[in-house]
Design an enzyme around this catalytic site. Structure first.
Site, PDB file in Angstrom:
ATOM      1  N   TYR A  64     -17.255  32.879  23.391  1.00 57.52           N
ATOM      2  CA  TYR A  64     -16.154  33.775  23.931  1.00 57.52           C
ATOM      3  C   TYR A  64     -14.993  33.114  24.343  1.00 57.52           C
ATOM      4  CZ  TYR A  64     -13.624  37.762  25.925  1.00 57.52           C
ATOM      5  OH  TYR A  64     -12.534  38.707  26.122  1.00 57.52           O
ATOM      6  N   PHE A  97      12.537  38.629   9.358  1.00 56.67           N
ATOM      7  CA  PHE A  97      11.497  39.219   8.793  1.00 56.67           C
ATOM      8  C   PHE A  97      11.291  40.733   9.055  1.00 56.67           C
ATOM      9  CE2 PHE A  97       7.057  40.201   7.532  1.00 56.67           C
ATOM     10  CZ  PHE A  97       7.240  40.063   6.297  1.00 56.67           C
ATOM     11  N   ASP A  98      10.824  41.567   7.996  1.00 52.83           N
ATOM     12  CA  ASP A  98      10.641  42.909   8.727  1.00 52.83           C
ATOM     13  C   ASP A  98       9.812  43.377   9.983  1.00 52.83           C
ATOM     14  OD1 ASP A  98       8.506  42.348   7.108  1.00 52.83           O
ATOM     15  OD2 ASP A  98       8.386  44.333   6.248  1.00 52.83           O
ATOM     16  N   ASP A 112      10.437  31.075  13.309  1.00 52.20           N
ATOM     17  CA  ASP A 112       9.380  31.968  12.712  1.00 52.20           C
ATOM     18  C   ASP A 112       8.908  31.323  11.639  1.00 52.20           C
ATOM     19  OD1 ASP A 112       8.068  33.742  11.224  1.00 52.20           O
ATOM     20  OD2 ASP A 112       9.538  35.269  11.345  1.00 52.20           O
ATOM     21  N   ALA A 129       6.260  31.048   9.367  1.00 51.63           N
ATOM     22  CA  ALA A 129       5.181  31.413   8.364  1.00 51.63           C
ATOM     23  C   ALA A 129       5.099  30.248   7.014  1.00 51.63           C
ATOM     24  CB  ALA A 129       5.403  32.928   7.755  1.00 51.63           C
ATOM     25  N   LYS A 170       0.044  32.529   5.539  1.00 49.55           N
ATOM     26  CA  LYS A 170       1.119  31.920   4.596  1.00 49.55           C
ATOM     27  C   LYS A 170       0.576  30.316   4.518  1.00 49.55           C
ATOM     28  CE  LYS A 170       3.025  35.991   5.328  1.00 49.55           C
ATOM     29  NZ  LYS A 170       3.883  36.050   6.321  1.00 49.55           N
ATOM     30  N   HIS A 180       8.458  51.243   4.425  1.00 45.87           N
ATOM     31  CA  HIS A 180       8.135  50.933   2.961  1.00 45.87           C
ATOM     32  C   HIS A 180       6.493  50.795   2.794  1.00 45.87           C
ATOM     33  CE1 HIS A 180       7.869  47.138   5.143  1.00 45.87           C
ATOM     34  NE2 HIS A 180       7.130  46.475   4.153  1.00 45.87           N
TER      35      HIS A 180
HETATM   36  C1  LIG Z   1       4.609  37.469   7.038  1.00 45.72           C
HETATM   37  C2  LIG Z   1       5.572  37.055   8.103  1.00 45.72           C
HETATM   38  C3  LIG Z   1       5.462  37.531   9.145  1.00 45.72           C
HETATM   39  C4  LIG Z   1       4.442  38.495   9.990  1.00 45.72           C
HETATM   40  O1  LIG Z   1       3.132  37.912   9.665  1.00 45.72           O
HETATM   41  P1  LIG Z   1       2.042  38.909   9.565  1.00 45.72           P
HETATM   42  O2  LIG Z   1       0.931  37.816   9.535  1.00 45.72           O
HETATM   43  O3  LIG Z   1       2.215  39.401   8.124  1.00 45.72           O
HETATM   44  O4  LIG Z   1       1.849  39.638  10.605  1.00 45.72           O
HETATM   45  C5  LIG Z   1       6.704  37.005  10.094  1.00 45.72           C
HETATM   46  N1  LIG Z   1       7.732  36.445   9.744  1.00 45.72           N
HETATM   47  C6  LIG Z   1       7.641  35.991   8.537  1.00 45.72           C
HETATM   48  C7  LIG Z   1       8.899  35.065   7.909  1.00 45.72           C
HETATM   49  C8  LIG Z   1       6.753  36.263   7.334  1.00 45.72           C
HETATM   50  O5  LIG Z   1       6.617  35.956   6.174  1.00 45.72           O
END
Ligand SMILES: *Cc1c(COP(=O)(O)O)cnc(C)c1O
Length: 457
Positions: free
Chosen positions: A72, A124-125, A214, A216, A257, A449
């Site tokens: 933990y 990103f969304d 960000d 990913a 990713k 979406h």
């Molecule tokens: C996928 C993604 C996110 C969100 O990540 P999740 O793992 O799907 O929650 C944020 N920003 C970018 C650029 C992404 O491609």
């Protein structure tokens, strides 16, 4: 004879996939309300809905799974992960979360407040969602060129420094930080140059604002810097990665990713105050600080995945497969966001379905057509995804309307790419006969979406 290019891995385990008939697909899609997120995966032949969490882990990563420490508190898997992240990024403080949006939720709970403005390049969304749900504004400062899908420039994901500086002059006190998405997913997996990251840093310093990446697809971004930007040809991906992150104060990461794990994410930062401020939200929303939202075994797999995916060969195999598909589409004359991005092909739907009005969602219509054609599941990155304006509640038709074909990492072969291209060509060949699109019958107020229900017109 020069030897052709081939993958830098071989296959150790396979997963069967199944074709279906057009009649079956008609029925399934109707039941799914013409939203491919509502399909069952067994109803899909080639699944390009996302490259997120859908990659194939390596034998090394699976070996790491067996060695996971599920304690933990203070698990060795956490320290292994932290060591890799710090080595790659230079960031000393690490908070694991269950995925990228959870990292946003934890960090933004500390940093974002009502009335704030967060400038960046095509948020990103989920990032936009986490900003707008806090009654703040995500201000898009992407270069205008990103919107011209047929224009071929090497770093189409860049921030427009003039737009950014204008935002800082006009709204200085309302801006808690700048966020740069690498690669720029929404603009088509388009990279951001080192030069641009440096410019953003300089502007941020001038106005005394921190910068978040960000991240990913940071490794794919580093690949593009190496292969496209002057002066980086001889640097390793890991050197480039380190240089990129030296220009940020912290990062949010969807490890699904470029971490090549099925689930995972994290926050990393050099700022102790951010770590101290955010850690309580980690405990509240995710879990204790040395696991956040992750299993020990998954932290092990992520540590190994991050290390593997910051090697050139791995990235080259991946990105050349995207280029392979792009070349096929070029042969058939199908318009997509050029040049091909790092993780996907983004077909310019309004340029294909010229008779479908924007109010009837051309990219969603093309997504439906491709599925019916061959059981291939793409994803609309367009007017549906853009949600409604939070103030006027009008649909946002000012961005691009794209069908994204996201390619999972190390999953499909070039033969699958041939099938995808042929199916798209068949739809393209009958494009003149497609004159009507879809209409919304039900939608959620935010991130609609995923759950929107539609009918065909
Ligand atoms: C996928 C993604 C996110 C969100 O990540 P999740 O793992 O799907 O929650 C944020 N920003 C970018 C650029 C992404 O491609």
């Amino acid at each position: 004879m020069e030897l052709p290019f081939a993958e830098s891995w071989k296959i150790k385990m396979v997963e069967p996939i199944r074709k279906s008939t057009r009649q079956e697909r008609e029925q399934w899609l109707k039941e799914a309300h013409y939203n491919v997120f509502q399909l069952k995966s067994e109803q899909v032949y080639i699944d390009l809905i996302t490259d997120s969490g859908t990659g194939a882990m390596s034998d090394r990563q699976w070996a790491g799974i067996m060695l996971g420490d599920e304690s933990y508190a203070g698990a060795s898997s956490f320290f292994k992960l932290k060591e890799v992240i710090t080595r790659l990024t230079g960031f000393e403080y690490v908070i694991p979360t269950h995925q990228g949006r959870a990292a946003e939720n934890v960090l933004f709970s500390y940093l974002v407040h009502e009335g704030d403005i967060i400038p960046g390049n095509s948020h990103f969304d989920t990032t936009k969602g986490h900003i707008e749900s806090r009654k703040a504004i995500a201000l898009d400062c992407t270069i205008d060129e990103a919107r011209q899908t047929q224009l071929e420039i090497p770093f189409k994901g860049n921030v427009d420094p003039a737009k950014l500086e204008k935002a800082l002059q006009e709204h200085h006190s309302r801006i808690p930080f700048i966020i740069v998405t690498i690669t720029n997913n929404t603009a088509g997996g388009q990279p951001v140059s080192m030069q641009n990251l440096r410019e953003v840093r300089n502007i941020a310093d001038k106005y005394n604002k921190p910068v978040i990446f960000d991240s990913a697809r940071f490794a794919e971004n580093a690949y593009f810097i190496k292969t496209r930007e002057e002066g980086y040809q001889d640097k390793s991906i890991k050197e480039i990665t380190k240089e990129m992150f030296a220009l940020a104060d912290g990062m949010t990461m969807s490890a699904k990713k470029d971490g090549i794990v099925n689930m995972g994410g994290f926050i990393a930062t050099r700022r102790q105050d951010w770590y101290e401020g955010a850690k309580g939200f980690c405990v509240q929303f995710e879990g204790y600080l040395t696991y956040g939202g992750m299993n020990g075994r998954d932290m092990n797999a992520l540590a190994i995945g991050l290390d593997e995916n910051t090697k050139f060969n791995n990235l080259e195999t991946r990105i050349r497969q995207i280029e392979y598909l792009a070349k096929k589409l070029d042969e058939y004359g199908i318009p997509y966001q050029r040049p091909a991005g790092g993780h996907a092909i983004f077909v310019d739907a309004p340029k294909v379905l010229t008779h479908v009005p924007k109010e009837e969602f051309p990219a969603q219509t093309l997504t439906v057509e491709l599925y019916l054609e061959a059981g291939i599941r793409g994803c609309e990155i367009g007017y549906l995804l853009a949600d409604r304006d939070p103030v006027t509640r009008e649909n946002r038709f000012n961005g691009l309307d794209l069908l994204r074909l996201a390619i999972p990492r190390r999953v499909y072969t070039d033969n699958h790419m041939n099938v995808i291209a042929a199916a798209l060509k068949n739809v393209y060949d009958r494009r003149e006969t497609i004159t009507r699109g879809v209409r919304i019958t039900w939608e959620a107020p935010l991130m609609r979406h995923f759950t929107v229900q539609l009918e065909r017109l």
